[in-house]
Scaffold this motif. Structure first.
Motif, PDB file in Angstrom:
ATOM      1  N   TRP A 140      -7.975   8.875  10.704  1.00 14.47           N
ATOM      2  CA  TRP A 140      -6.832   9.787  10.726  1.00 14.47           C
ATOM      3  C   TRP A 140      -6.887  10.641   9.469  1.00 14.47           C
ATOM      4  O   TRP A 140      -7.072  10.116   8.364  1.00 14.47           O
ATOM      5  N   PHE A 141      -6.721  11.924   9.666  1.00 14.59           N
ATOM      6  CA  PHE A 141      -6.674  12.881   8.565  1.00 14.59           C
ATOM      7  C   PHE A 141      -5.379  13.675   8.693  1.00 14.59           C
ATOM      8  O   PHE A 141      -4.727  13.672   9.740  1.00 14.59           O
ATOM      9  N   PHE A 199      -4.351   3.720  16.711  1.00 16.99           N
ATOM     10  CA  PHE A 199      -2.964   3.939  16.342  1.00 16.99           C
ATOM     11  C   PHE A 199      -2.834   4.118  14.827  1.00 16.99           C
ATOM     12  O   PHE A 199      -3.643   3.609  14.056  1.00 16.99           O
ATOM     13  N   LEU A 200      -1.784   4.808  14.452  1.00 19.13           N
ATOM     14  CA  LEU A 200      -1.416   4.895  13.047  1.00 19.13           C
ATOM     15  C   LEU A 200       0.091   4.642  12.953  1.00 19.13           C
ATOM     16  O   LEU A 200       0.891   5.485  13.351  1.00 19.13           O
ATOM     17  N   GLN A 201       0.436   3.462  12.468  1.00 18.00           N
ATOM     18  CA  GLN A 201       1.840   3.122  12.248  1.00 18.00           C
ATOM     19  C   GLN A 201       2.223   3.601  10.854  1.00 18.00           C
ATOM     20  O   GLN A 201       1.610   3.194   9.864  1.00 18.00           O
ATOM     21  N   MET A 202       3.227   4.456  10.795  1.00 15.94           N
ATOM     22  CA  MET A 202       3.640   5.041   9.523  1.00 15.94           C
ATOM     23  C   MET A 202       5.068   4.617   9.215  1.00 15.94           C
ATOM     24  O   MET A 202       5.994   4.957   9.964  1.00 15.94           O
ATOM     25  N   ASN A 203       5.240   3.871   8.149  1.00 14.19           N
ATOM     26  CA  ASN A 203       6.556   3.396   7.717  1.00 14.19           C
ATOM     27  C   ASN A 203       6.905   4.003   6.366  1.00 14.19           C
ATOM     28  O   ASN A 203       6.047   4.505   5.647  1.00 14.19           O
ATOM     29  N   VAL A 253      -1.042   6.239   0.858  1.00 11.27           N
ATOM     30  CA  VAL A 253      -0.386   5.631   2.030  1.00 11.27           C
ATOM     31  C   VAL A 253      -0.537   4.122   2.073  1.00 11.27           C
ATOM     32  O   VAL A 253       0.023   3.472   2.974  1.00 11.27           O
ATOM     33  N   LYS A 254      -1.270   3.547   1.134  1.00  9.75           N
ATOM     34  CA  LYS A 254      -1.455   2.091   1.132  1.00  9.75           C
ATOM     35  C   LYS A 254      -0.115   1.374   1.066  1.00  9.75           C
ATOM     36  O   LYS A 254       0.762   1.738   0.286  1.00  9.75           O
ATOM     37  N   VAL A 284      -6.632   9.964   5.548  1.00  2.22           N
ATOM     38  CA  VAL A 284      -5.434   9.140   5.485  1.00  2.22           C
ATOM     39  C   VAL A 284      -5.789   7.666   5.683  1.00  2.22           C
ATOM     40  O   VAL A 284      -5.453   6.820   4.861  1.00  2.22           O
ATOM     41  N   ALA A 285      -6.476   7.378   6.775  1.00  2.00           N
ATOM     42  CA  ALA A 285      -6.826   5.990   7.094  1.00  2.00           C
ATOM     43  C   ALA A 285      -8.001   5.987   8.051  1.00  2.00           C
ATOM     44  O   ALA A 285      -8.196   6.937   8.807  1.00  2.00           O
TER      45      ALA A 285
END
Length: 124
Positions: free
Chosen positions: A36-37, A79-83, A63-64, A48-49
């Protein structure tokens, strides 16, 4: 040829969460490194990841502890879970596939296929 389609972007308040999905075509999805960018206006596209073909994960320092990448090879989806989202996370988020057999890359130049992007906007 690999086609990637992202979904899940949107507008969220700071501190909120979003989950991005990336559906991939192709029967060899499990062999690809997936990343993911993101790209904010006036800025370069940044890593990003990423998750390697064997499941190792990598994150940008920014983002860690807040973002989690995962993959479901049975569904050809990453998937990218973003909290705990912050206004500085606002950007267009892109899914990408690295089909090389070498170790997973962290630079956009090392990725062969890209999705169309999905907008994530975090309001303060």
């Amino acid at each position: 040829q690999v086609q990637l389609v992202e979904s899940g972007g949107g507008l969220v308040q700071a501190g909120g969460s979003l989950r991005l999905s990336c559906a991939a075509s192709g029967r060899t999805f499990s062999r690809y490194h997936m990343g993911w960018f993101r790209q904010a206006p006036g800025k370069e596209r940044e890593f990003v990841a990423g998750i390697s073909a064997n499941g190792w994960t990598y994150y940008a320092d920014s983002v860690k502890g807040r973002f989690t990448i995962s993959r479901d090879s049975a569904k050809n989806t990453v998937f990218l879970q973003m909290n705990s989202l912050k206004p500085e996370d606002t950007a267009v988020y892109y899914c990408a596939a690295d089909t090389a057999i070498t170790p997973m890359g962290l630079s956009p130049n090392e990725y062969d296929y890209w999705g169309q992007g999905t907008q994530v906007t975090v309001s303060s």
